[in-house]
Design an enzyme around this catalytic site. Structure first.
Site, PDB file in Angstrom:
ATOM      1  N   LYS A   1       0.861  -1.184   0.000  1.00 16.40           N
ATOM      2  CA  LYS A   1       0.000   0.000   0.000  1.00 16.40           C
ATOM      3  C   LYS A   1       0.889   1.222   0.000  1.00 16.40           C
ATOM      4  O   LYS A   1       2.046   1.163   0.442  1.00 16.40           O
ATOM      5  CB  LYS A   1      -0.887   0.025   1.259  1.00 16.40           C
ATOM      6  CG  LYS A   1      -2.140   0.857   1.101  1.00 16.40           C
ATOM      7  CD  LYS A   1      -3.210   0.098   0.364  1.00 16.40           C
ATOM      8  CE  LYS A   1      -4.421   0.940   0.066  1.00 16.40           C
ATOM      9  NZ  LYS A   1      -5.535   0.075  -0.376  1.00 16.40           N
TER      10      LYS A   1
ATOM     11  N   ASP B   1      -6.992   4.296  -4.568  1.00 14.85           N
ATOM     12  CA  ASP B   1      -7.662   4.132  -3.282  1.00 14.85           C
ATOM     13  C   ASP B   1      -8.286   5.510  -3.013  1.00 14.85           C
ATOM     14  O   ASP B   1      -8.537   6.263  -3.966  1.00 14.85           O
ATOM     15  CB  ASP B   1      -6.662   3.708  -2.182  1.00 14.85           C
ATOM     16  CG  ASP B   1      -7.349   3.206  -0.915  1.00 14.85           C
ATOM     17  OD1 ASP B   1      -7.754   2.041  -0.881  1.00 14.85           O
ATOM     18  OD2 ASP B   1      -7.529   3.990   0.046  1.00 14.85           O
TER      19      ASP B   1
HETATM   20  P1  NDP Z   1     -12.924   7.734  -3.012  1.00 18.25           P
HETATM   21  O1  NDP Z   1     -11.857   8.731  -2.750  1.00 18.25           O
HETATM   22  O2  NDP Z   1     -13.410   7.525  -4.381  1.00 18.25           O
HETATM   23  O3  NDP Z   1     -14.200   8.039  -2.098  1.00 18.25           O
HETATM   24  C1  NDP Z   1     -14.100   8.108  -0.720  1.00 18.25           C
HETATM   25  C2  NDP Z   1     -15.435   8.510  -0.145  1.00 18.25           C
HETATM   26  O4  NDP Z   1     -15.387   8.355   1.264  1.00 18.25           O
HETATM   27  C3  NDP Z   1     -15.783   9.969  -0.396  1.00 18.25           C
HETATM   28  O5  NDP Z   1     -17.164  10.115  -0.478  1.00 18.25           O
HETATM   29  C4  NDP Z   1     -15.214  10.652   0.839  1.00 18.25           C
HETATM   30  O6  NDP Z   1     -15.846  11.873   1.177  1.00 18.25           O
HETATM   31  C5  NDP Z   1     -15.491   9.615   1.909  1.00 18.25           C
HETATM   32  N1  NDP Z   1     -14.455   9.711   2.948  1.00 18.25           N
HETATM   33  C6  NDP Z   1     -13.122   9.470   2.798  1.00 18.25           C
HETATM   34  N2  NDP Z   1     -12.467   9.687   3.932  1.00 18.25           N
HETATM   35  C7  NDP Z   1     -13.390  10.074   4.821  1.00 18.25           C
HETATM   36  C8  NDP Z   1     -13.327  10.435   6.179  1.00 18.25           C
HETATM   37  N3  NDP Z   1     -12.159  10.442   6.851  1.00 18.25           N
HETATM   38  N4  NDP Z   1     -14.491  10.749   6.785  1.00 18.25           N
HETATM   39  C9  NDP Z   1     -15.677  10.737   6.110  1.00 18.25           C
HETATM   40  N5  NDP Z   1     -15.786  10.422   4.815  1.00 18.25           N
HETATM   41  C10 NDP Z   1     -14.669  10.090   4.185  1.00 18.25           C
HETATM   42  O7  NDP Z   1     -12.360   6.363  -2.393  1.00 18.25           O
HETATM   43  P2  NDP Z   1     -12.798   4.872  -2.734  1.00 18.25           P
HETATM   44  O8  NDP Z   1     -14.250   4.792  -3.009  1.00 18.25           O
HETATM   45  O9  NDP Z   1     -11.831   4.352  -3.719  1.00 18.25           O
HETATM   46  O10 NDP Z   1     -12.457   4.138  -1.351  1.00 18.25           O
HETATM   47  C11 NDP Z   1     -13.408   4.011  -0.305  1.00 18.25           C
HETATM   48  C12 NDP Z   1     -12.993   2.885   0.617  1.00 18.25           C
HETATM   49  O11 NDP Z   1     -12.911   1.673  -0.116  1.00 18.25           O
HETATM   50  C13 NDP Z   1     -11.620   3.043   1.279  1.00 18.25           C
HETATM   51  O12 NDP Z   1     -11.652   2.453   2.555  1.00 18.25           O
HETATM   52  C14 NDP Z   1     -10.699   2.235   0.379  1.00 18.25           C
HETATM   53  O13 NDP Z   1      -9.548   1.786   1.063  1.00 18.25           O
HETATM   54  C15 NDP Z   1     -11.632   1.086   0.027  1.00 18.25           C
HETATM   55  N6  NDP Z   1     -11.299   0.350  -1.190  1.00 18.25           N
HETATM   56  C16 NDP Z   1     -11.207   0.956  -2.404  1.00 18.25           C
HETATM   57  C17 NDP Z   1     -10.965   0.209  -3.531  1.00 18.25           C
HETATM   58  C18 NDP Z   1     -10.962   0.809  -4.888  1.00 18.25           C
HETATM   59  O14 NDP Z   1     -10.868   0.054  -5.850  1.00 18.25           O
HETATM   60  N7  NDP Z   1     -11.063   2.119  -5.062  1.00 18.25           N
HETATM   61  C19 NDP Z   1     -10.725  -1.247  -3.463  1.00 18.25           C
HETATM   62  C20 NDP Z   1     -10.899  -1.792  -2.155  1.00 18.25           C
HETATM   63  C21 NDP Z   1     -11.151  -1.006  -1.068  1.00 18.25           C
HETATM   64  P3  NDP Z   1     -15.075  13.278   0.966  1.00 18.25           P
HETATM   65  O15 NDP Z   1     -15.075  13.487  -0.515  1.00 18.25           O
HETATM   66  O16 NDP Z   1     -15.863  14.277   1.710  1.00 18.25           O
HETATM   67  O17 NDP Z   1     -13.683  13.075   1.520  1.00 18.25           O
HETATM   68  O1  2IT Z   2      -7.811  -1.688  -1.002  1.00 19.40           O
HETATM   69  C1  2IT Z   2      -7.697  -2.128  -2.160  1.00 19.40           C
HETATM   70  O2  2IT Z   2      -7.809  -3.335  -2.411  1.00 19.40           O
HETATM   71  C2  2IT Z   2      -7.456  -1.175  -3.254  1.00 19.40           C
HETATM   72  N1  2IT Z   2      -7.397   0.025  -2.994  1.00 19.40           N
HETATM   73  C3  2IT Z   2      -7.288  -1.654  -4.657  1.00 19.40           C
HETATM   74  C4  2IT Z   2      -5.914  -2.173  -4.900  1.00 19.40           C
HETATM   75  C5  2IT Z   2      -5.577  -2.514  -6.330  1.00 19.40           C
HETATM   76  O3  2IT Z   2      -4.399  -2.833  -6.533  1.00 19.40           O
HETATM   77  O4  2IT Z   2      -6.429  -2.484  -7.212  1.00 19.40           O
END
Ligand code: NDP
Ligand code: 2IT
Length: 444
Positions: A126, A166
């Site tokens: 990560k 992420d």
């Molecule tokens: P994005 O940046 O696309 O979206 C994040 C969302 O969560 C936004 O709406 C944001 O709001 C909100 N958010 C983030 N941090 C906070 C906080 N501290 N408090 C309140 N709201 C918060 O991220 P992703 O959708 O990619 O990721 C979301 C989750 O999924 C994370 O935990 C990530 O690790 C996990 N994940 C993502 C993957 C991926 O493929 N993208 C794969 C696997 C897991 P705001 O805009 O106001 O900050």
């Molecule tokens: O938490 C996760 O699994 C991710 N943010 C995606 C990682 C990836 O390599 O696609």
């Protein structure tokens, strides 16, 4: 169990000020006890648990950049290459002001087991930076990404380490990072996943995490003689994972009544319209409040507690520890039965324990959000053979991968008589694969 407790105590002592990392190690290692008991002598002798909790390599670096007004800024970047027993390091990059070493370590540590659970040939890593992309111009984002890659490029590569997105890192950022990697190395190769489909990205990568979470939920519900259709669903966040979980849940007949951001949440009892929220978030980079301003019948709750909204299924998709003990109590008292963890480690330890005791069925993030990294790995395969697969082919492959993850969890549960403890089943299934590979490769 003494060995497990000793290791947890040592890890905590050796990594002061990293509470999220401690939380992840404690949660995973305590759930491994049945599997560790079976091979205690070997694991103790080879220090497998100690070894797994220590990154193979940990990089931190300065990231200077210049904003649109000529002002110089400085952020810190990280890449933690945790474990390469199963394949090249693989895992996302997070750009958020809260990023620190402990958060990157918790995410990297979780990623080892998640990646193992997919059955694919990928190690765990990560990275990220303390940079806040919110409110920055495209030029500023590009400037930051180029500076970040100016250090990172020497540590990554298609057979070394393949970062992806992420929080705060989506298609735009990956594009800028990829461009700089190419400039610095003279190589057009799959050193990053989540690229635009125009330049080597994979179909379905944008949708993969959200879709995968719903496919896994469907498998789990089938097992409990239930379906997604007709469910009232609360989703938190409104980023990549939240949006596509919403779309797939809707397609399968559920009603998603909320989404949120760090300012508040929106609620509509008839459901949130996918295309409208997608446009606001992805095309216009707006806020959930903009949706309520545009759509009559939708309420906006500034600073509200989204977990107070009654539902059957809750899918946290924002960030770690977003569900506290109090929120868990609210969910249970409102009759919620299922939780699918879209975000990584969304529940505090107290919340998880409470939800388990209350009989809530929990699909842990390691399994539920593994669709993202799985399609990233399909992107790596397509890049290495210069192949293009269609949306339909990849969506089918993603679906199969999620079904296989469910089967692996159920197999571990059966072997250790864990009933429907999906948390322990996922951790044990992932751990076994990594531990075996480490043994076969020679531990030291
Ligand atoms: P994005 O940046 O696309 O979206 C994040 C969302 O969560 C936004 O709406 C944001 O709001 C909100 N958010 C983030 N941090 C906070 C906080 N501290 N408090 C309140 N709201 C918060 O991220 P992703 O959708 O990619 O990721 C979301 C989750 O999924 C994370 O935990 C990530 O690790 C996990 N994940 C993502 C993957 C991926 O493929 N993208 C794969 C696997 C897991 P705001 O805009 O106001 O900050
Ligand atoms: O938490 C996760 O699994 C991710 N943010 C995606 C990682 C990836 O390599 O696609």
């Amino acid at each position: 169990m003494q060995y497990v407790n000793e290791v947890i105590a040592t890890v905590i002592e050796h990594s002061p000020g990293q509470p999220e990392f401690h939380q992840a190690v404690k949660e995973i290692y305590e759930s491994l006890i049945p599997a560790v008991k079976k091979h205690e002598e070997e694991y103790r002798r080879t220090k497998i648990l100690e070894m797994l909790a220590e990154p193979e390599r940990s990089i931190s670096f300065r990231v200077p950049w210049v904003d649109d007004h000529g002002k110089v800024h400085l952020n810190r970047g990280y890449r933690i290459q945790f474990n390469s027993a199963l394949g090249p390091y693989k895992g996302g990059l997070r750009f958020h002001p809260s990023v620190n070493r402990g958060i990157v370590k918790f995410l990297g540590f979780e990623q080892i087991f998640k990646n193992a659970l997919t059955g694919m040939a990928i190690g765990g890593a990560k990275g990220g930076a303390t940079f806040d992309p919110k409110g920055k111009s495209d030029q500023e984002i590009m400037s930051f990404c180029q500076s970040f890659m100016t250090e990172l490029f020497r540590h990554i590569g298609p057979n070394i380490d393949v970062p992806a997105g992420d929080i705060g890192v989506g298609g735009r950022e990956i594009g800028f990072l990829f461009g700089q990697y190419k400039r610095l190395t003279k190589r057009f190769e799959g050193a990053l996943s989540g690229k635009g489909v125009e330049f080597g990205g994979s179909e379905v990568r944008v949708e993969a995490t959200g879709y995968g979470a719903i496919y896994l939920t469907e498998e789990m519900l089938k097992h409990h003689d239930d379906t997604i259709a007709g469910k009232k669903v609360v989703i938190s966040g409104s980023g990549n994972v939240a949006l596509y979980a919403l779309q797939k849940a809707y397609q399968m007949g559920a009603t998603v009544v909320t989404v949120s951001d760090s300012n508040g949440y929106i609620y509509n009892e008839n459901g949130i319209d996918f295309e409208t929220i997608r446009r606001i978030k992805e095309d216009e980079r707006g806020r959930v409040k903009d949706y309520a301003d545009e759509m009559t019948g939708t309420d906006y709750f500034e600073g509200g507690n989204i977990w107070e909204v009654p539902c059957d299924l809750v899918i946290p998709c924002a960030t770690q520890n977003e569900i506290s003990l109090d929120s868990a109590k609210k969910l249970v008292s409102n009759g919620c039965k299922y939780i699918t963890e879209g975000s990584n480690m969304p529940c505090t330890r107290e919340a998880t324990d409470y939800l388990k005791d209350a009989g809530m069925i929990i699909l842990p993030s390691k399994a539920a959000n593994a669709g993202g990294v799985a399609v990233s790995t399909l992107e790596m395969s397509q890049n290495s053979v210069r192949q293009y697969k269609t949306f339909k082919q990849l969506d089918r492959q993603l679906h199969e991968i999620m079904i296989n993850i469910y089967t692996r969890i159920m197999d571990a549960n059966e072997e250790y008589d864990l009933k429907d403890d999906y948390i322990a089943g996922a951790n044990i299934a992932g751990f076994r694969r990594v531990a075996k590979a480490m043994r076969l490769e020679g531990y030291v």
